[in-house]
Design a protein around this motif. Structure first.
Motif, PDB file in Angstrom:
ATOM      1  N   GLU A 139     -21.299  23.954 -17.328  1.00  0.00           N
ATOM      2  CA  GLU A 139     -20.983  25.071 -18.222  1.00  0.00           C
ATOM      3  C   GLU A 139     -19.600  25.631 -17.932  1.00  0.00           C
ATOM      4  O   GLU A 139     -18.889  26.056 -18.841  1.00  0.00           O
ATOM      5  N   GLU A 140     -19.217  25.619 -16.647  1.00  0.00           N
ATOM      6  CA  GLU A 140     -17.878  26.101 -16.308  1.00  0.00           C
ATOM      7  C   GLU A 140     -16.791  25.275 -16.966  1.00  0.00           C
ATOM      8  O   GLU A 140     -15.678  25.729 -17.174  1.00  0.00           O
ATOM      9  N   MET A 141     -17.124  24.021 -17.270  1.00  0.00           N
ATOM     10  CA  MET A 141     -16.130  23.169 -17.935  1.00  0.00           C
ATOM     11  C   MET A 141     -16.077  23.440 -19.422  1.00  0.00           C
ATOM     12  O   MET A 141     -15.334  22.794 -20.152  1.00  0.00           O
ATOM     13  N   GLY A 142     -16.926  24.334 -19.886  1.00  0.00           N
ATOM     14  CA  GLY A 142     -16.882  24.680 -21.298  1.00  0.00           C
ATOM     15  C   GLY A 142     -17.890  23.928 -22.145  1.00  0.00           C
ATOM     16  O   GLY A 142     -17.824  23.976 -23.363  1.00  0.00           O
ATOM     17  N   VAL A 143     -18.827  23.232 -21.505  1.00  0.00           N
ATOM     18  CA  VAL A 143     -19.890  22.571 -22.270  1.00  0.00           C
ATOM     19  C   VAL A 143     -21.066  23.549 -22.354  1.00  0.00           C
ATOM     20  O   VAL A 143     -21.458  24.134 -21.343  1.00  0.00           O
ATOM     21  N   THR A 144     -21.599  23.768 -23.553  1.00  0.00           N
ATOM     22  CA  THR A 144     -22.730  24.666 -23.693  1.00  0.00           C
ATOM     23  C   THR A 144     -24.028  23.885 -23.485  1.00  0.00           C
ATOM     24  O   THR A 144     -24.233  22.856 -24.137  1.00  0.00           O
ATOM     25  N   VAL A 145     -24.851  24.358 -22.546  1.00  0.00           N
ATOM     26  CA  VAL A 145     -26.072  23.634 -22.205  1.00  0.00           C
ATOM     27  C   VAL A 145     -27.293  24.392 -22.740  1.00  0.00           C
ATOM     28  O   VAL A 145     -27.436  25.589 -22.491  1.00  0.00           O
ATOM     29  N   HIS A 146     -28.119  23.716 -23.501  1.00  0.00           N
ATOM     30  CA  HIS A 146     -29.377  24.303 -23.981  1.00  0.00           C
ATOM     31  C   HIS A 146     -30.507  23.506 -23.350  1.00  0.00           C
ATOM     32  O   HIS A 146     -30.663  22.322 -23.641  1.00  0.00           O
ATOM     33  N   GLY A 177     -19.517  14.102 -21.857  1.00  0.00           N
ATOM     34  CA  GLY A 177     -18.186  13.973 -21.269  1.00  0.00           C
ATOM     35  C   GLY A 177     -17.231  13.317 -22.266  1.00  0.00           C
ATOM     36  O   GLY A 177     -16.078  13.726 -22.403  1.00  0.00           O
ATOM     37  N   ALA A 178     -17.749  12.326 -22.988  1.00  0.00           N
ATOM     38  CA  ALA A 178     -16.914  11.627 -23.961  1.00  0.00           C
ATOM     39  C   ALA A 178     -16.506  12.563 -25.092  1.00  0.00           C
ATOM     40  O   ALA A 178     -15.341  12.610 -25.494  1.00  0.00           O
ATOM     41  N   LEU A 179     -17.458  13.369 -25.602  1.00  0.00           N
ATOM     42  CA  LEU A 179     -17.135  14.287 -26.698  1.00  0.00           C
ATOM     43  C   LEU A 179     -16.104  15.315 -26.238  1.00  0.00           C
ATOM     44  O   LEU A 179     -15.163  15.652 -26.944  1.00  0.00           O
ATOM     45  N   LYS A 180     -16.321  15.803 -25.020  1.00  0.00           N
ATOM     46  CA  LYS A 180     -15.394  16.781 -24.446  1.00  0.00           C
ATOM     47  C   LYS A 180     -14.001  16.156 -24.375  1.00  0.00           C
ATOM     48  O   LYS A 180     -13.003  16.767 -24.738  1.00  0.00           O
ATOM     49  N   GLY A 181     -13.976  14.906 -23.919  1.00  0.00           N
ATOM     50  CA  GLY A 181     -12.710  14.184 -23.802  1.00  0.00           C
ATOM     51  C   GLY A 181     -12.032  13.992 -25.152  1.00  0.00           C
ATOM     52  O   GLY A 181     -10.815  13.863 -25.231  1.00  0.00           O
ATOM     53  N   LEU A 182     -12.820  13.959 -26.221  1.00  0.00           N
ATOM     54  CA  LEU A 182     -12.247  13.814 -27.562  1.00  0.00           C
ATOM     55  C   LEU A 182     -11.792  15.157 -28.111  1.00  0.00           C
ATOM     56  O   LEU A 182     -11.386  15.262 -29.262  1.00  0.00           O
ATOM     57  N   GLY A 183     -11.928  16.197 -27.274  1.00  0.00           N
ATOM     58  CA  GLY A 183     -11.422  17.511 -27.672  1.00  0.00           C
ATOM     59  C   GLY A 183     -12.417  18.338 -28.469  1.00  0.00           C
ATOM     60  O   GLY A 183     -12.054  19.354 -29.073  1.00  0.00           O
ATOM     61  N   LEU A 184     -13.673  17.911 -28.491  1.00  0.00           N
ATOM     62  CA  LEU A 184     -14.661  18.669 -29.248  1.00  0.00           C
ATOM     63  C   LEU A 184     -15.274  19.777 -28.390  1.00  0.00           C
ATOM     64  O   LEU A 184     -15.427  19.626 -27.179  1.00  0.00           O
ATOM     65  N   GLU A 185     -15.621  20.873 -29.035  1.00  0.00           N
ATOM     66  CA  GLU A 185     -16.444  21.892 -28.388  1.00  0.00           C
ATOM     67  C   GLU A 185     -17.830  21.240 -28.280  1.00  0.00           C
ATOM     68  O   GLU A 185     -18.376  20.774 -29.267  1.00  0.00           O
ATOM     69  N   LEU A 217     -23.454   8.658  -9.505  1.00  0.00           N
ATOM     70  CA  LEU A 217     -22.451   8.576 -10.552  1.00  0.00           C
ATOM     71  C   LEU A 217     -21.667   9.857 -10.643  1.00  0.00           C
ATOM     72  O   LEU A 217     -21.980  10.852  -9.991  1.00  0.00           O
ATOM     73  N   LYS A 218     -20.642   9.775 -11.444  1.00  0.00           N
ATOM     74  CA  LYS A 218     -19.808  10.937 -11.692  1.00  0.00           C
ATOM     75  C   LYS A 218     -20.013  11.266 -13.149  1.00  0.00           C
ATOM     76  O   LYS A 218     -19.715  10.465 -14.018  1.00  0.00           O
ATOM     77  N   LEU A 219     -20.600  12.423 -13.415  1.00  0.00           N
ATOM     78  CA  LEU A 219     -20.837  12.831 -14.791  1.00  0.00           C
ATOM     79  C   LEU A 219     -19.977  14.041 -15.058  1.00  0.00           C
ATOM     80  O   LEU A 219     -20.079  15.043 -14.349  1.00  0.00           O
ATOM     81  N   LEU A 220     -19.123  13.963 -16.059  1.00  0.00           N
ATOM     82  CA  LEU A 220     -18.223  15.067 -16.373  1.00  0.00           C
ATOM     83  C   LEU A 220     -17.478  15.507 -15.117  1.00  0.00           C
ATOM     84  O   LEU A 220     -17.237  16.686 -14.896  1.00  0.00           O
ATOM     85  N   GLY A 221     -17.157  14.559 -14.274  1.00  0.00           N
ATOM     86  CA  GLY A 221     -16.410  14.881 -13.059  1.00  0.00           C
ATOM     87  C   GLY A 221     -17.268  15.414 -11.931  1.00  0.00           C
ATOM     88  O   GLY A 221     -16.771  15.714 -10.860  1.00  0.00           O
ATOM     89  N   VAL A 222     -18.573  15.537 -12.147  1.00  0.00           N
ATOM     90  CA  VAL A 222     -19.441  16.048 -11.086  1.00  0.00           C
ATOM     91  C   VAL A 222     -20.162  14.866 -10.430  1.00  0.00           C
ATOM     92  O   VAL A 222     -20.747  14.029 -11.123  1.00  0.00           O
ATOM     93  N   ASP A 223     -20.109  14.821  -9.105  1.00  0.00           N
ATOM     94  CA  ASP A 223     -20.831  13.768  -8.401  1.00  0.00           C
ATOM     95  C   ASP A 223     -22.325  14.059  -8.443  1.00  0.00           C
ATOM     96  O   ASP A 223     -22.749  15.171  -8.135  1.00  0.00           O
ATOM     97  N   VAL A 224     -23.100  13.062  -8.816  1.00  0.00           N
ATOM     98  CA  VAL A 224     -24.547  13.215  -8.833  1.00  0.00           C
ATOM     99  C   VAL A 224     -25.144  11.988  -8.164  1.00  0.00           C
ATOM    100  O   VAL A 224     -24.814  10.866  -8.534  1.00  0.00           O
TER     101      VAL A 224
END
Lengths: 115, 865
Positions: free
Chosen positions: B201-208, B165-173, B327-334
């Motif tokens: 993944e819908e938020m644009g984070v690639t998950v492996h 979430g932090a990397l995404k917030g910094l504008g990184l792919e 918690l809320k991870l990348l805006g998702v409640d878990v």
């Protein structure tokens, strides 16, 4: 407190005696005006909806700014009439000068009358 | 010397658990019986590591600090920062820091925490490889990410997703690489992991998932990519290792304390190590149940256990802890709690899964229907009411399936606090039961949530229980017959929304009449109800026998000083002036006028966050002179002083920008001109973005508009400031007309129902039914009031007049703009300025005492003589 009965001049008591500061008409119930006294000090003059007349030092002791004339007038459930500073909202009893939110602080009160 | 008679407690490590230990010791009331020395490795006092990621959403390191300012001094705790301990001499009972400073102890408490595990892959030490543990780590990541494009996180657990979430917030792919077949393998099952993956993944984070990291590809000493165990390779500029943590037990190993086979300082149920004088607490400790706890709540329990022993009080043993998390991870409640995987013999599952909206809910129950645990992804609203019911053994009060179904499909809205037994733990962080919360209300006279928090500590950890806490407090107050005063102020027992309805229906146009007919006090009113009623009358003026100008009649006496002088008061009693610049668009000629006015009146100028220009340092008598110039040049009031529409910010839009899809500037100007002057419960901010890049930051506004290729999306309830909130989507792909109609209704509905000084964000969260209710009223007209709301707005638009132009045209309104009523033309001597950076700033020296000003005045007089 003096009851206003007719249009007249508002006078404040100062070390130099009673000083006329403005026409009664210039006061709006619930609002204040600032006046300059002969020694260069400033007072804030108010009237309330009952026609009561009040004058206190214009300086807000919490900020040092000369703004109390621009606060809003209110009354407590016990009927004490006060002015709330427009800056940080502390309230001062208009009859005694006592700060209602901090008993350690007070402001000077002038006697006021209609002349 | 008194210090020599006090036993010395040395605390090694000052993280969250170390801090909690000090708090717990202070709570026992025996802190003054010890000399307490805290040896901290990091350069700053204990901070909230759980909220570390909020650093990237604008929290400063100072915001994250734990404890009241002065806490350490109050209790005489000695803190040494930058002082990692290098050695413990158990025989001599001393510790020595890396800098060679030796401290003798009677009792040693180890709270050294854990370190991030970095898998032993090639290239792991290259430039661009980081861990995610301290504020310094975040500083380093932030600095390195600047100007770079891609980042990868090794580890898809809780911390890994935080880092992503932090990397995404910094504008990184952003890539996330998880060795297990699903994300968050420890907390969630396959179904939950899948829901989480889709949403992320819908938020644009690639998950492996299901792949290990083979090596970091290094070019010229810096990471440029990584290879996976399945042969795949990705390019990346930055790698964050977040593959779990390991207890920091090296100090203990070196001095011969017993440690576990897989690490962790072995302790007994009282958190004592193999040496009677040494305790270990938190993530560095291997608890008596054979586990190392990587969560803060168990660490807090251990800290309390040790503090109680030192104080000679009955200590609660630590034998293990609940691993529930929300918690809320990348805006998702878990949320995951209790026996989430259903390992209890005979356990049954109740599952609801909606992959379209990324919601997955599973409850694990006994055959009798008692709750054992569960997993909630995408909507964890029920966590706070379900977790305390977990493991109580009592069958649930409603069928489990109704608790996982979405609202509207037969689900009860919530369980309510009455379903909870008194021994149910409400706050997990501080182990506070419902009974303790009720006691705070009944026995300790607490009447508000903040008071209960202070009294019980509940809700002061992760905060996830606050909603439940507030329900319990309200229920308890009502049950004990305490009237919860919802009145606006001492003068009125009504809320602002109720007063609005009274004014509207009874067409009352003065505060005096409203107070006389509906107040609970007679008197003058107060500084709370006067401006509030003034605002209601201004909002409804077209419907009432009231002037549309706020300085007419009694209305003038109700306004706060800012509205009364149509300017913003500043700390020395001068005012600032903000002309309206709709949409932030301004001609060079008008800019020049602003510059000339500022120069001629000696005003300090500053660009505001709302795309306009603030001119500071005007005395009240200057305001009409300044405004005559501004009005003549075509400016009008910007209402920066009012609880009313401020600005509609815009990006440059499709006219210039190569990405723009709609003309955001034209729309912003249109909206700003439509809603200017609208008085509301609090200020209103808006923005229009011309494409999904969102350069105007519309989702941080009360109402925000974002262009799509099909029209406009409308977002509501956003906020910046101290409690930021992203606006929620109200409706999408609207035409211009549809958009304006919905905003008309939304604003008028807000004005009608909000509390005093309640921004749309707080209003949306407070009102029953929340966003969904507002959507039904505003979009679907479920209350049948849409026509009224629109008509009211239409009248506002028709009746609008520029307050400053109207003030300049009226001698009665103008006469208030004098410094002294008995000396018109004499400037206020207390308003003085000194130079700073080529402009002016208030001279506060003359304000220090009344004598200071008089002294300055006589000096002036001497000069004249």
């Amino acid at each position: 407190m003096t009851t206003v009965t007719a249009t007249a001049r508002v006078e404040l008591q100062t070390p130099e005696g009673w000083v006329a500061v403005c026409d009664r008409d210039r006061l709006t119930p619930g609002r204040g005006v600032a006046v300059l006294l002969p020694d260069g000090s400033q007072a804030a003059v108010f009237t309330d909806r009952q026609g009561g007349l009040y004058a206190v030092a214009n300086r807000d002791p919490f900020t040092g700014a000369y703004v109390l004339s621009r606060g809003l007038l209110g009354s407590t459930p016990e009927g004490r009439v006060y002015i709330a500073s427009p800056l940080l909202k502390q309230r001062f009893d208009l009859s005694t000068g006592e700060c209602l939110d901090d008993p350690a602080v007070s402001i000077a009160v002038h006697s006021a009358r209609l002349g | 010397m008194t210090t020599t008679t006090k036993p010395t407690v040395v605390l090694v490590g000052y993280g969250m658990v170390g801090h909690r230990f000090l708090e717990a010791l202070a709570d026992t009331g025996t802190a003054d019986r010890f000399r307490v020395v805290v040896l901290a490795e990091e350069p700053r006092p204990a901070y909230d590591r759980v909220a570390l990621t909020s650093y990237f959403s604008g929290k400063t390191p100072e915001d994250l600090l734990l404890g009241e300012p002065g806490f350490l001094d109050t209790h005489g705790f000695e803190l040494h920062l930058n002082s990692p301990v290098a050695e413990i001499d158990r025989a001599g009972r001393t510790v020595t820091t890396a800098a060679g400073h030796t401290v003798a102890y009677d009792t040693l408490v180890l709270a050294t925490g854990s370190y991030p595990f970095v898998p032993p892959v090639d290239g792991k030490d290259a430039d661009g490889c980081f861990v995610y543990r301290t504020i310094e780590d975040l500083h380093a990541i932030e600095a390195y990410a600047a100007g770079r494009k891609v980042g990868a996180v090794v580890g898809g657990g809780l911390l890994g997703l935080e880092a992503a979430g932090a990397l995404k917030g910094l504008g990184l792919e952003t890539h996330v690489v998880e060795f297990a077949p699903r994300l968050m393998p420890v907390q969630v099952d396959e179904g939950g992991g899948e829901a989480l993956r889709r949403t992320i993944e819908e938020m644009g984070v690639t998950v492996h998932t299901g792949v290990g990291t083979n090596a970091i590809v290094v070019t010229d000493g810096a990471a440029t990519g990584m290879t996976f165990t399945n042969g795949q390779r990705i390019d990346t500029d930055l790698v964050v290792f977040s593959a779990g943590v390991r207890p920091r037990d090296q100090l203990a190993r070196d001095c011969g304390l017993t440690v576990g086979e897989r690490g962790g300082i072995a302790v007994d149920a009282l958190c004592k190590t193999s040496d009677d004088a040494v305790y270990a607490i938190g993530e560095c400790a291997l608890a008596v149940d054979g586990r190392v706890y990587g969560l803060v709540a168990p660490g807090y329990e251990m800290a309390t256990t040790v503090a109680q022993q030192l104080a000679g009080q009955a200590a609660k043993e630590f034998t293990g802890a609940d691993l529930s998390t929300k918690l809320k991870l990348l805006g998702v409640d878990v949320a995951s709690f209790g026996d989430a995987f259903g390992t209890t013999p005979g356990a049954l599952d109740v599952v609801y899964s909606d992959s379209r909206s990324g919601i997955y809910k599973k409850l694990v129950v006994t055959p009798e229907g008692a709750l054992l645990g569960g997993i909630l992804i995408g909507d964890a609203e029920a966590y706070s009411s379900l977790r305390p019911l977990t493991g109580t053994g009592t069958p649930l009060p409603v069928p489990a399936e109704s608790l996982v179904l979405p609202a509207g499909l037969g689900a009860p809205v919530s369980l309510g606090s009455s379903a909870l037994p008194d021994d149910a733990v409400v706050c997990n962080c501080h182990n506070v039961t419902k009974g303790a919360v009720r006691a705070a209300v009944t026995d300790h006279q607490c009447t508000t949530v903040p008071e209960v928090k202070k009294c019980t500590k509940a809700g002061t950890g992760c905060g996830s229980c606050i909603k439940l806490l507030s329900t319990i407090v309200t229920d308890e107050l009502e049950a004990s017959g305490v009237e919860v005063d919802k009145g606006l102020c001492p003068c009125f027992a009504h809320t602002r929304a109720e007063l609005y309805e009274i004014v509207r229906v009874k067409r009352i146009a003065t505060h005096r009449q409203l107070l006389a007919e509906h107040g609970r006090l007679s008197g003058e009113g107060c500084e709370v109800c006067k401006p509030t009623v003034g605002s209601i009358i201004a909002s409804l003026a077209p419907e009432l026998p009231a002037s549309g100008h706020i300085l007419d009649g009694e209305q003038a006496a109700l306004q706060d000083t800012n509205d009364h002088f149509l300017a913003n008061i500043q700390k020395n009693g001068s005012y600032s002036v903000v002309p309206r610049i709709p949409g932030g668009e301004i001609t060079p000629e008008k800019l020049i006028v602003i510059g000339e006015v500022a120069r001629d009146f000696g005003l300090y100028t500053k660009i505001t966050g709302g795309q306009r220009i603030d001119l500071f340092g005007a005395a009240v008598d200057q305001l009409p002179l300044i405004w005559s110039r501004l009005v003549a040049a075509g400016f009008e009031s910007g209402h920066a002083y009012g609880k009313s529409l401020r600005t509609v910010k815009s990006c440059v839009g499709s006219t210039w920008c190569r990405y723009g899809v709609q003309d955001s500037v034209a729309m912003a100007i249109h909206l700003e001109l439509r809603y200017r002057g609208l008085r509301s419960p609090h200020k209103l901010k808006s923005a229009v973005s011309g494409c999904a890049r969102e350069c105007a930051e519309a989702r941080g506004k009360d109402f925000g508009v974002i262009a799509t290729s099909n029209g406009w999306n409308l977002y509501v309830g956003g906020n910046g400031g101290a409690t930021p909130r992203h606006a929620d989507l109200l409706a999408q792909d609207l035409t211009d007309e549809e958009l304006i109609r919905l905003i008309d209704r939304f604003l008028m509905f807000y004005i009608r129902t909000a509390d005093r000084l309640e921004r749309t964000s707080a209003w949306l969260e407070r009102i029953d039914g929340g966003l969904e209710h507002v959507r039904q009223v505003v979009v679907e007209d479920s209350l049948g009031i849409a026509d009224d709301l629109e008509a009211l707005m239409a009248r506002h638009v028709d009746d609008y007049q520029d307050e400053w132009a109207a003030t300049l045209a009226d001698q009665d309104r103008l006469q208030r703009f004098v410094s002294f009523v008995n000396a018109p033309g004499v400037p206020d001597p207390s308003i003085r300025f000194t130079p700073e950076r080529d402009q002016v700033k208030p001279d506060l020296g003359v304000l220090a005492t009344a004598e200071d000003l008089l002294a300055t005045l006589s000096a002036d007089l001497l000069e004249i003589r």
